[in-house]
Design an enzyme around this catalytic site. Structure first.
Site, short mmCIF file in Angstrom:
data_model
loop_
_atom_site.label_atom_id
_atom_site.label_comp_id
_atom_site.label_asym_id
_atom_site.label_seq_id
_atom_site.Cartn_x
_atom_site.Cartn_y
_atom_site.Cartn_z
N GLN A 23 0.82 -1.22 0.00
CA GLN A 23 0.00 0.00 0.00
C GLN A 23 0.85 1.26 0.00
O GLN A 23 0.64 2.17 -0.79
CB GLN A 23 -0.83 0.08 1.28
CG GLN A 23 -1.83 -0.98 1.52
CD GLN A 23 -2.69 -0.53 2.69
OE1 GLN A 23 -3.52 0.35 2.53
NE2 GLN A 23 -2.49 -1.12 3.85
N THR A 69 4.90 1.03 13.55
CA THR A 69 3.46 0.93 13.78
C THR A 69 3.03 1.37 15.18
O THR A 69 3.80 1.28 16.14
CB THR A 69 3.04 -0.55 13.57
OG1 THR A 69 1.70 -0.72 13.99
CG2 THR A 69 3.91 -1.52 14.37
N ASP A 70 1.76 1.76 15.27
CA ASP A 70 1.13 2.05 16.57
C ASP A 70 1.03 0.78 17.42
O ASP A 70 0.85 0.86 18.64
CB ASP A 70 -0.27 2.65 16.35
CG ASP A 70 -1.17 1.78 15.49
OD1 ASP A 70 -0.65 1.09 14.58
OD2 ASP A 70 -2.40 1.76 15.71
N TYR A 130 3.31 -9.38 15.91
CA TYR A 130 3.54 -8.34 14.89
C TYR A 130 4.21 -7.11 15.53
O TYR A 130 5.26 -6.65 15.08
CB TYR A 130 2.24 -7.98 14.20
CG TYR A 130 2.32 -6.74 13.34
CD1 TYR A 130 3.06 -6.72 12.16
CD2 TYR A 130 1.68 -5.55 13.72
CE1 TYR A 130 3.16 -5.57 11.38
CE2 TYR A 130 1.76 -4.41 12.94
CZ TYR A 130 2.50 -4.42 11.78
OH TYR A 130 2.59 -3.28 11.01
#
Ligand SMILES: NC(=O)c1ccc[n+]([C@@H]2O[C@H](COP(=O)([O-])OP(=O)(O)OC[C@H]3O[C@@H](n4cnc5c(N)ncnc54)[C@H](OP(=O)(O)O)[C@@H]3O)[C@@H](O)[C@H]2O)c1
Length: 303
Positions: free
Chosen positions: A17, A112-113, A136
């Site tokens: 993306q 990432t958050d 993750y």
């Protein structure tokens, strides 16, 4: 008179993306070479799970900048594939960092958050304590640390809830489900910030442009930066805006996380504070709802 050759920028993960958007947004700043797991007309093949191949690629491309948009992003599947997630999200970052030092190439990398536990009630700052809840997030945090400890010149952009006009994301999944089903239930007790991949890619290009043309020194600006859509919402609120945009017969209903069990635990609250990137680079991300409406306008009506 000979004109100067444009710099080469290597985008790892150019089929994802963010990577796909980077191929366009970086293209005015240099010759952009993309890599993906499966080579295609627009990219070379590179598998980050095979770290020994990374050196060959970088030696071949000889970039002035590496942007790493590749990652193992399957949050639930990572619980069963922790070795693979760690290889791609952490071990490969150690190798990338090592090569970047050796060849004196700066790296822009995304995180990432999900490195946060989600127990906060105020937007997370870069200095806040991390505490990933699943494999993750743990692998992404290990990747941040591997890059930081490598001694390379790096920038880490932590973002959240990424969506866009292609790839696997919440926006496209919701549109498909709204067309296929009579009712869709979405969790309303996890709060975060949706981020349009296009704006993330454009912000990345702005950062690189500023570093080059304002001649910023990495020792001054190197660091972790939070960057996500402004404001916040729940997944249900995100879904509501998508739902309102179409003329769907499908009903949308809120549901609690406990009634929608997933393999991996997710932070209940992972809103990111964008103040640092605003102050350092003058980058102000629009409100998530405004960006989502723009992205929706870019998509054909019903797919
Ligand atoms: N998506 C989100 O909601 C989100 C939220 C916060 C942060 N982020 C971070 O933002 C960055 C970009 O995410 P994204 O949403 O653009 O991800 P994405 O759409 O899932 O794309 C990830 C890319 O990584 C590639 N990849 C996977 N395994 C690989 C391997 N072994 N070797 C080389 N490439 C590999 C994939 O290739 P294939 O296409 O060939 O599979 C894909 O092109 C990542 O660092 C991610 O952790 C994402």
């Amino acid at each position: 008179m000979l004109s100067k050759m444009p710099p080469v920028i290597l985008v790892i993960g150019s089929d994802g993306q963010v990577g796909w958007e980077l191929m366009r947004s970086l293209s005015t700043l240099g010759t952009v070479v993309g890599t993906s797991l499966y080579a295609n007309a627009a990219s070379l093949r590179l598998d980050l799970a095979q770290p020994q191949t990374i050196a060959t690629m970088i030696d071949h491309v000889r970039p002035s900048l590496i942007v790493n948009a590749a990652a193992y992003t399957a949050v639930d599947k990572a619980e069963q594939e922790s070795d693979l997630a760690t290889a791609i999200n952490a071990t490969a970052l150690a190798e990338l960092g090592h090569l970047a030092v050796k060849m004196n190439i700066p790296i822009i990398h995304y995180s990432t958050d999900f490195v946060f536990a989600g127990t906060s009630h105020a937007p997370y700052q870069e200095t806040d304590l991390t505490g990933p809840l699943g494999v993750y997030g743990q692998s992404k945090l290990a990747g941040e640390n591997a890059l930081i400890n490598s001694g390379a010149s790096w920038i880490i952009l932590r973002t959240s809830w990424v969506y866009g006009v292609r790839g696997q994301n919440f926006l496209l999944t919701m549109r498909r489900l709204f067309n296929e089903r009579q009712q869709v239930q979405v969790v309303n007790d996890q709060v975060g910030c949706p981020t349009w991949s296009r704006l993330l890619a454009e912000a990345t290009a702005q950062i690189w442009c500023q570093i080059q043309y304002r001649k910023l020194s990495f020792s001054d600006i190197q660091g972790i930066y939070h960057i996500s859509g402004a404001g916040s919402t729940s997944w249900y609120g995100f879904a509501q805006t998508i739902h309102q945009h179409g003329n769907y017969r499908c009903r949308l209903a809120p549901i609690a996380s406990v009634d929608y069990p997933a393999t991996a635990a997710r932070p209940a609250y992972s809103v990111l504070d964008n103040t640092k990137i605003q102050k350092t680079f003058g980058i102000f991300m629009p409100h998530w709802q405004q960006s989502l409406n723009q992205c929706l306008a870019d998509l054909p009506a019903h797919n």
